[in-house]
Enzyme design. Structure first.
Site, PDB file in Angstrom:
ATOM      1  N   ASP A 103      -3.986  -1.098  -7.565  1.00 46.03           N
ATOM      2  CA  ASP A 103      -4.159   0.168  -7.204  1.00 46.03           C
ATOM      3  C   ASP A 103      -2.739   0.723  -6.643  1.00 46.03           C
ATOM      4  O   ASP A 103      -3.037   1.596  -5.773  1.00 46.03           O
ATOM      5  CB  ASP A 103      -5.521   0.107  -5.966  1.00 46.03           C
ATOM      6  CG  ASP A 103      -5.110   0.185  -4.564  1.00 46.03           C
ATOM      7  OD1 ASP A 103      -4.043  -0.717  -4.492  1.00 46.03           O
ATOM      8  OD2 ASP A 103      -5.619   0.597  -3.501  1.00 46.03           O
ATOM      9  N   GLU A 104      -1.897   0.377  -7.196  1.00 41.54           N
ATOM     10  CA  GLU A 104      -0.710   0.716  -6.457  1.00 41.54           C
ATOM     11  C   GLU A 104       0.062   0.859  -7.467  1.00 41.54           C
ATOM     12  O   GLU A 104       0.798  -0.091  -8.130  1.00 41.54           O
ATOM     13  CB  GLU A 104      -0.684  -0.968  -4.968  1.00 41.54           C
ATOM     14  CG  GLU A 104       0.881  -0.621  -4.343  1.00 41.54           C
ATOM     15  CD  GLU A 104       0.334  -1.908  -3.431  1.00 41.54           C
ATOM     16  OE1 GLU A 104      -0.137  -2.469  -3.562  1.00 41.54           O
ATOM     17  OE2 GLU A 104       1.749  -2.219  -3.105  1.00 41.54           O
TER      18      GLU A 104
HETATM   19  P1  TTP Z   1      -5.271  -2.136  -0.807  1.00 38.24           P
HETATM   20  O1  TTP Z   1      -4.906  -1.311  -1.415  1.00 38.24           O
HETATM   21  O2  TTP Z   1      -5.121  -3.436   0.357  1.00 38.24           O
HETATM   22  O3  TTP Z   1      -7.052  -2.145   0.029  1.00 38.24           O
HETATM   23  P2  TTP Z   1      -7.384  -0.716  -0.163  1.00 38.24           P
HETATM   24  O4  TTP Z   1      -7.446  -0.089  -1.244  1.00 38.24           O
HETATM   25  O5  TTP Z   1      -9.395  -0.930  -0.742  1.00 38.24           O
HETATM   26  O6  TTP Z   1      -7.762   0.392   1.316  1.00 38.24           O
HETATM   27  P3  TTP Z   1      -6.551   1.170   1.470  1.00 38.24           P
HETATM   28  O7  TTP Z   1      -7.285   2.831   1.661  1.00 38.24           O
HETATM   29  O8  TTP Z   1      -5.722   0.128   3.148  1.00 38.24           O
HETATM   30  O9  TTP Z   1      -5.808   1.111   0.650  1.00 38.24           O
HETATM   31  O10 TTP Z   1      -6.400  -3.379  -1.989  1.00 38.24           O
HETATM   32  C1  TTP Z   1      -7.001  -3.030  -2.962  1.00 38.24           C
HETATM   33  C2  TTP Z   1      -8.261  -3.610  -3.869  1.00 38.24           C
HETATM   34  O11 TTP Z   1      -7.597  -4.834  -3.433  1.00 38.24           O
HETATM   35  C3  TTP Z   1      -9.349  -3.257  -2.196  1.00 38.24           C
HETATM   36  O12 TTP Z   1      -9.584  -1.851  -2.678  1.00 38.24           O
HETATM   37  C4  TTP Z   1     -10.265  -4.662  -2.451  1.00 38.24           C
HETATM   38  C5  TTP Z   1      -9.633  -5.608  -3.140  1.00 38.24           C
HETATM   39  N1  TTP Z   1      -8.681  -6.571  -1.930  1.00 38.24           N
HETATM   40  C6  TTP Z   1      -9.775  -7.445  -1.667  1.00 38.24           C
HETATM   41  O13 TTP Z   1     -10.317  -8.154  -2.678  1.00 38.24           O
HETATM   42  N2  TTP Z   1      -9.787  -8.396  -0.227  1.00 38.24           N
HETATM   43  C7  TTP Z   1      -8.761  -8.313   1.060  1.00 38.24           C
HETATM   44  O14 TTP Z   1      -8.243  -8.772   1.462  1.00 38.24           O
HETATM   45  C8  TTP Z   1      -7.814  -7.125   0.464  1.00 38.24           C
HETATM   46  C9  TTP Z   1      -6.646  -6.396   1.608  1.00 38.24           C
HETATM   47  C10 TTP Z   1      -7.468  -6.186  -1.206  1.00 38.24           C
HETATM   48 MG    MG Z   2      -5.317   0.723  -1.628  1.00 38.33          MG
END
Ligand code: TTP
Ligand code: MG
Length: 428
Positions: A133-134
């Site tokens: 997602d990044e």
């Molecule tokens: P992130 O981008 O860290 O988190 P997020 O997108 O859920 O939230 P944010 O709005 O803070 O960006 O991680 C992306 C995905 O990776 C997240 O949706 C689920 C997965 N993930 C896990 O499975 N375990 C974890 O510990 C983390 C941090 C993320």
């Molecule tokens: Mg995220």
């Protein structure tokens, strides 16, 4: 970066973006189940409906308000935020203080992630995908600081409208500042840190915000009285060297906003483009044609240096106020032919003869980096594995060169003026 130096400066300030989707897995679940929008939602890894095992992969921002966070056991999450279905049957519980739980379905999230990445690749030539997602984008060639906000807003809008998930975006001249910026105003964040503002932007943040500083280093720094990035930026380098060796100097440089890392794509770029704005919109076709010729030449040269052949040649024409018109023609096979880039671009441009034009761009896409002979006009093989980019048609196999397949698109975008800063020097 090639030939982008402005006179008198060794390196033009880059325009880098970091894009990170908000509560991504939860956003994907909401995209296919809109009733979950606005509700506290927990997505559990190793979780099954009705069960209590597993851990939280992510929680929607509404669920985070109950203290639910990533990596927490589902049992703990349920204590903070009971399931709606359980709360309905339990007179002791308040349904409005309960949430929804869904199991992880990674294949689906990956397909949503790919849709988002396709937009990123369509928007920027240089994309580094970091995780599901990044990603980092380098848009120095096409976005000026004066239009950074409009560009980022348009990108966020495009992702939300076509994929149905929300991105937070940070723009900065360095990768580490862009990453911190994208995280700074989540969810639905958009932070622009312009050149010259990076150090001030970092200064009040805890040291953990600095690239390379994890919880262990942060604790050691705290013991030295260094708690914010500003403290770290102004710390005595010898003292840091004593404590952490060369890494100490490196994290100090990051805290000072110094970060030379380039956005390096993991794969090959999906397209190559150059754009240029006029100081004021012009209706003089010859002026516009001259600019398109220069851009076509620069793009073809860039493709030649990267040993990329292209199957699609396109132009972008921005007309007042902010209408972005794109036109593209696909060839029957990949070529490397500068004259063809120019003639196709000029041909596509004739549609805009006499129109007021603020900005023009030339792009080649459907790139082919495989070694081998240039496609001959007959009997070439199509080597495009990735398929067409969004908004572009797949080339017609075995069609004669004259029979271009054409796809056109028009969209609106809030798009500021580069104020004529682009000079021909930039395209060298
Ligand atoms: P992130 O981008 O860290 O988190 P997020 O997108 O859920 O939230 P944010 O709005 O803070 O960006 O991680 C992306 C995905 O990776 C997240 O949706 C689920 C997965 N993930 C896990 O499975 N375990 C974890 O510990 C983390 C941090 C993320
Ligand atoms: Mg995220």
């Amino acid at each position: 970066m090639d030939g982008l130096g402005l006179p008198g400066s060794s390196r033009r300030e880059r325009v880098l973006a970091h894009v990170d989707m908000d509560c991504f897995y939860a956003a994907c679940e909401r995209q296919r189940e809109p009733a979950l929008r606005g509700e506290p939602l927990v997505v559990g890894m190793g979780y099954e409906p009705g069960e209590t095992h597993g851990a939280v992969a992510t929680a929607s921002y509404e669920a985070r308000e109950y203290g639910v966070e990533s990596a927490m056991p589902i049992t703990d999450a349920l204590e903070r935020l009971p399931r709606k279905v359980d709360a309905v049957d339990d007179p002791e519980r308040d349904v409005s203080e309960a949430g929804f739980y869904r199991p992880v379905e990674l294949d689906y999230y990956e397909s949503v992630g790919r849709d988002v990445k396709a937009i990123l690749h369509d928007t920027a030539d240089t994309v580094r995908e970091v995780s599901i997602d990044e990603a980092y984008l380098d848009v120095s060639d096409t976005v000026d600081w004066s239009e950074a906000r409009a560009w980022a807003t348009d990108l966020k809008d495009r992702i939300e409208a076509s994929v149905g998930v929300v991105a937070s975006v940070g723009l900065a001249p360095t990768m580490s500042a862009a990453k911190v910026a994208s995280d700074h105003d989540k969810p639905d964040g958009l932070i622009i840190v312009e050149p010259g503002e990076v150090r001030d932007f970092f200064a009040p943040l805890p040291v953990e915000a600095v690239h390379g500083v994890g919880p262990v280093t942060a604790r050691e720094l705290a013991a030295m009285g260094i708690e914010t990035a500003g403290d770290l930026a102004s710390a005595d380098p010898d003292r840091l060297d004593d404590a952490f060796g060369e890494r100490g100097r490196e994290i100090r440089r990051f805290a000072r906003g110094e970060d030379d890392r380039d956005v390096t794509p993991k794969g090959d770029p999906k397209s190559l483009s150059r754009e240029s704005a006029f100081t004021e919109a012009t209706e003089e076709s010859e002026t516009v044609r001259r600019r398109v010729r220069t851009l076509a030449d620069a793009v073809a040269d860039r493709a030649r240096r990267q040993e990329a052949r292209y199957q699609t040649i396109g132009i972008k024409v921005v007309t007042p106020p902010f209408d972005v018109n794109t036109r593209a023609q696909s060839l029957p096979g990949p070529v490397e032919d500068a004259d063809l880039v120019e003639s196709v671009a000029l041909d596509l441009l004739t549609e805009f003869d006499g129109a007021a034009v603020r900005k023009v761009g030339v792009r080649v896409s459907n790139l082919d980096f495989s070694a081998g002979q240039q496609a001959s006009l007959d009997g070439f093989e199509t080597t495009d594995d990735d398929g067409p980019e969004p908004g572009e048609g797949r080339a017609v196999d075995q069609a004669p060169l004259g029979a271009f397949q054409e796809r056109a698109g028009t969209d609106r975008v809030a798009d500021g003026d580069r104020g004529g800063q682009t000079t021909l020097d930039e395209f060298g």
